[in-house]
Design a protein around this motif. Structure first.
Motif, mmCIF file in Angstrom:
data_model
loop_
_atom_site.group_PDB
_atom_site.id
_atom_site.type_symbol
_atom_site.label_atom_id
_atom_site.label_comp_id
_atom_site.label_asym_id
_atom_site.label_seq_id
_atom_site.Cartn_x
_atom_site.Cartn_y
_atom_site.Cartn_z
ATOM 1 N N ASP A 1 0.956 -1.179 0.004
ATOM 2 C CA ASP A 1 -0.023 0.075 0.048
ATOM 3 C C ASP A 1 0.879 1.371 0.194
ATOM 4 O O ASP A 1 1.879 1.367 0.857
ATOM 5 N N GLN A 2 0.569 2.151 -0.945
ATOM 6 C CA GLN A 2 1.628 3.425 -1.075
ATOM 7 C C GLN A 2 0.827 4.596 -0.486
ATOM 8 O O GLN A 2 1.273 5.692 -0.713
ATOM 9 N N SER A 3 0.051 4.322 0.463
ATOM 10 C CA SER A 3 -0.679 5.726 1.047
ATOM 11 C C SER A 3 0.464 6.360 1.958
ATOM 12 O O SER A 3 0.017 7.632 2.224
ATOM 13 N N CYS A 4 1.342 5.906 2.291
ATOM 14 C CA CYS A 4 2.498 6.342 3.305
ATOM 15 C C CYS A 4 3.108 7.391 2.425
ATOM 16 O O CYS A 4 3.361 8.590 2.853
ATOM 17 N N VAL A 5 3.100 7.173 1.121
ATOM 18 C CA VAL A 5 4.032 8.152 0.342
ATOM 19 C C VAL A 5 3.135 9.167 0.417
ATOM 20 O O VAL A 5 3.765 10.389 0.413
ATOM 21 N N GLU A 6 1.901 9.291 -0.130
ATOM 22 C CA GLU A 6 0.963 10.536 -0.170
ATOM 23 C C GLU A 6 0.977 11.320 1.187
ATOM 24 O O GLU A 6 1.185 12.374 1.316
ATOM 25 N N GLU A 7 1.000 10.521 2.345
ATOM 26 C CA GLU A 7 0.864 10.939 3.526
ATOM 27 C C GLU A 7 2.150 11.749 3.875
ATOM 28 O O GLU A 7 2.174 12.879 4.321
ATOM 29 N N TYR A 8 3.304 11.283 3.512
ATOM 30 C CA TYR A 8 4.255 12.185 3.703
ATOM 31 C C TYR A 8 4.806 13.373 2.774
ATOM 32 O O TYR A 8 5.102 14.308 3.304
ATOM 33 N N ARG A 9 4.216 13.041 1.653
ATOM 34 C CA ARG A 9 4.156 14.267 0.530
ATOM 35 C C ARG A 9 3.473 15.253 1.101
ATOM 36 O O ARG A 9 3.791 16.388 1.108
ATOM 37 N N LYS A 10 2.206 15.234 1.816
ATOM 38 C CA LYS A 10 1.337 16.075 2.236
ATOM 39 C C LYS A 10 2.117 16.883 3.338
ATOM 40 O O LYS A 10 2.127 17.999 3.617
ATOM 41 N N ILE A 11 2.825 15.982 4.197
ATOM 42 C CA ILE A 11 3.563 16.638 5.398
ATOM 43 C C ILE A 11 4.549 17.598 4.952
ATOM 44 O O ILE A 11 4.747 18.782 5.532
ATOM 45 N N TYR A 12 5.432 17.246 3.794
ATOM 46 C CA TYR A 12 6.500 18.246 3.448
ATOM 47 C C TYR A 12 5.748 19.446 2.721
ATOM 48 O O TYR A 12 6.273 20.616 2.991
ATOM 49 N N GLU A 13 4.570 19.136 2.170
ATOM 50 C CA GLU A 13 3.979 20.439 1.512
ATOM 51 C C GLU A 13 3.285 21.214 2.506
ATOM 52 O O GLU A 13 3.705 22.629 2.323
ATOM 53 N N ARG A 14 2.927 20.944 3.468
ATOM 54 C CA ARG A 14 2.393 21.831 4.573
ATOM 55 C C ARG A 14 3.616 22.558 5.329
ATOM 56 O O ARG A 14 3.642 23.680 5.533
ATOM 57 N N ARG A 15 4.723 22.126 5.455
ATOM 58 C CA ARG A 15 6.114 22.235 6.112
ATOM 59 C C ARG A 15 6.591 23.441 5.335
ATOM 60 O O ARG A 15 6.916 24.570 5.844
ATOM 61 N N ARG A 16 6.560 23.084 3.757
ATOM 62 C CA ARG A 16 7.026 24.133 2.969
ATOM 63 C C ARG A 16 6.059 25.217 3.091
ATOM 64 O O ARG A 16 6.569 26.519 3.052
ATOM 65 N N ASP A 17 4.630 25.230 3.107
ATOM 66 C CA ASP A 17 3.913 26.310 3.173
ATOM 67 C C ASP A 17 4.071 27.178 4.704
ATOM 68 O O ASP A 17 4.261 28.099 4.312
ATOM 69 N N VAL A 18 4.340 26.532 5.633
ATOM 70 C CA VAL A 18 4.319 27.184 6.923
ATOM 71 C C VAL A 18 5.753 28.213 6.646
ATOM 72 O O VAL A 18 5.865 29.206 7.307
ATOM 73 N N LEU A 19 6.895 27.423 6.123
ATOM 74 C CA LEU A 19 8.105 28.094 6.353
ATOM 75 C C LEU A 19 8.198 29.303 5.236
ATOM 76 O O LEU A 19 8.600 30.415 5.461
ATOM 77 N N VAL A 20 7.805 28.992 4.060
ATOM 78 C CA VAL A 20 7.694 29.882 2.917
ATOM 79 C C VAL A 20 6.771 31.198 3.418
ATOM 80 O O VAL A 20 7.178 32.312 3.316
#
Ligand code: PLP
Length: 406
Positions: A294-313
């Motif tokens: 199951d590849q749902s962890c890939v999407e879960e982690y991708r979303k975490i990085y996306e949110r962190r990117r948004d918070v930082l930028v």
């Protein structure tokens, strides 16, 4: 004078990241709370089902023996399935895929396989250090190509022109081109037509292309990084390195792959057969599970990085440090505010550490062209990233800067 000579080591410049690291450790020992956005070392745990498989496989004595240099067939097949699933690319697991002990080991030994003393490699700069230094360690010469324009943006057409110019001006003609899109540290990305032009040029000129796709699965806002192997005929001249380090947060496990041109894969296999017996087999078995279950962890982690990117930028922009949102990778590449640029990136990074309690990577560590930048790695959680932004604001205010603009 030293009693011994280390000619290969002498070709390597001092490791500037160590300066920031040492200072960070010193501050931490003194009780300071440092938000560490320096090294690209993922903080998220490897998903449980992968760790469980490792534990189970480690209990089986059959897995304690030497494994295979090329990696287990099933693991190479799992990588081939990943390429088919994600890119519609067909690979023969037997002849077109090899596992490596992390992509860094593979890149280093591929350089040793391909490069003879005096051979030239084209490497965009700034660069992830193993890209140029694998060539230097192998005894070759690097011809750097500026990746960014003077304004600090990436324009694939301008870059292609610089690349062709660098190729034509080099003698002996370069043998290898090393690419890395999505790019560490600059976060530059490309579309498939860029790779088509690269493949055309490389085929015309018998140039070997090594493309590093470590951040294939960490992309944002709907952007999907292309693979060079999607280009028809790419396998005639290209190999691509993929890694499980970032996708599945398996950095410490050391699982990487090279895929593409048969002759090059075979040559790398020949070299590695003298050097290693492959990864510890339970790691390979767990890696198969990573790629095939199951590849749902890939999407879960991708979303975490996306949110962190948004918070930082968004945080940096709010305090007046204008930075763009990257479309991929786990980094933010930020131009040092004008007022601090003359310090250079190492002194600026030290200042952020001392006055802001935030560790970042100085751009100079990625080459001369990086000195006007620092790189943030998104490896702490959103709250800590907010804390980092507050720290940077405090540091800037100390120097009389409010709502600065780059
Ligand atoms: C572009 C790039 N390639 C390769 C690596 C290393 O990958 P691995 O852990 O597979 O050696 C990294 C790690 O930061 C990277 O940024």
């Amino acid at each position: 004078m030293s009693k011994f000579q280390f000619a290969r080591i002498d070709r390597l410049p001092p490791y500037v990241f160590a300066v920031v690291n040492d200072l960070k450790m010193k501050l931490r020992r003194a009780g300071e709370d440092i938000v560490d956005l320096g090294m690209g070392n993922p903080d998220l745990p490897t998903p449980k089902h992968i760790v469980d498989k490792l534990c189970e496989a480690a209990q089986n004595p059959k897995n304690h023996r030497y494994s295979q240099t090329k990696g287990l067939y099933k693991l190479r097949e799992a990588l081939a399935l990943w390429y088919q699933r994600k890119y519609g690319v067909e690979l023969d697991p037997e002849s077109e895929v090899i596992t490596t002990i992390g992509s860094k080991e593979g890149l280093a030994h591929l350089a040793l396989t391909l490069i003879n003393p005096g051979d030239v490699a084209l490497v965009p700069t700034p660069a992830y250090p193993i890209h140029p230094y694998s060539i230097i360690i192998a005894g070759g010469d690097v011809r750097s190509i500026p990746l960014l324009t003077d304004e600090g943006t990436f324009d694939s057409e301008v870059f292609l022109e610089s690349l062709i110019k660098a190729y034509k001006e080099s003698w002996p003609r370069p043998k290898v081109l090393i690419l890395n899109f999505p790019h560490n540290p600059t976060t530059a990305t490309v579309e498939l037509p860029f790779f088509e032009k690269i493949v055309d040029f490389a085929k015309e000129n018998n140039l070997i292309v090594i493309q590093d796709i470590a951040y294939a699965e960490i992309s944002f806002d709907g952007y999907v990084p292309p693979s060079i192997l999607q280009v028809k005929g790419a396998k005639e001249i290209a190999v691509e390195f993929y890694s499980l380090s970032k996708t599945y947060s398996m950095a410490g496990w050391r699982v990487g792959f090279a895929a593409g041109n048969k002759e090059i894969i075979h040559a790398l296999y020949r070299m590695k057969s003298y050097l290693d017996y492959g990864m510890f087999q339970p790691i390979q078995i767990a890696a198969i599970i990573a790629l095939k279950s199951d590849q749902s962890c890939v999407e879960e982690y991708r979303k975490i990085y996306e949110r962190r990117r948004d918070v930082l930028v968004e945080g940096l922009n709010r305090i007046g440090w204008k930075v763009e949102k990257p479309k991929a990778t786990m980094f933010v590449w930020a131009k040092i505010p004008e007022k601090f640029q003359s310090m250079g990136s190492l002194e600026f990074a030290k200042m952020l550490l001392l006055d802001g309690k935030v560790a970042v990577s100085p751009g100079i560590g990625f080459g001369e062209y990086g000195d006007k930048y620092v790189r943030f790695a998104l490896v702490e959680n959103e709250l800590r990233i907010k804390q980092a932004v507050r720290g940077i604001k405090r540091a800037f205010e100390k120097y009389g800067l409010r709502n600065i603009n780059v």
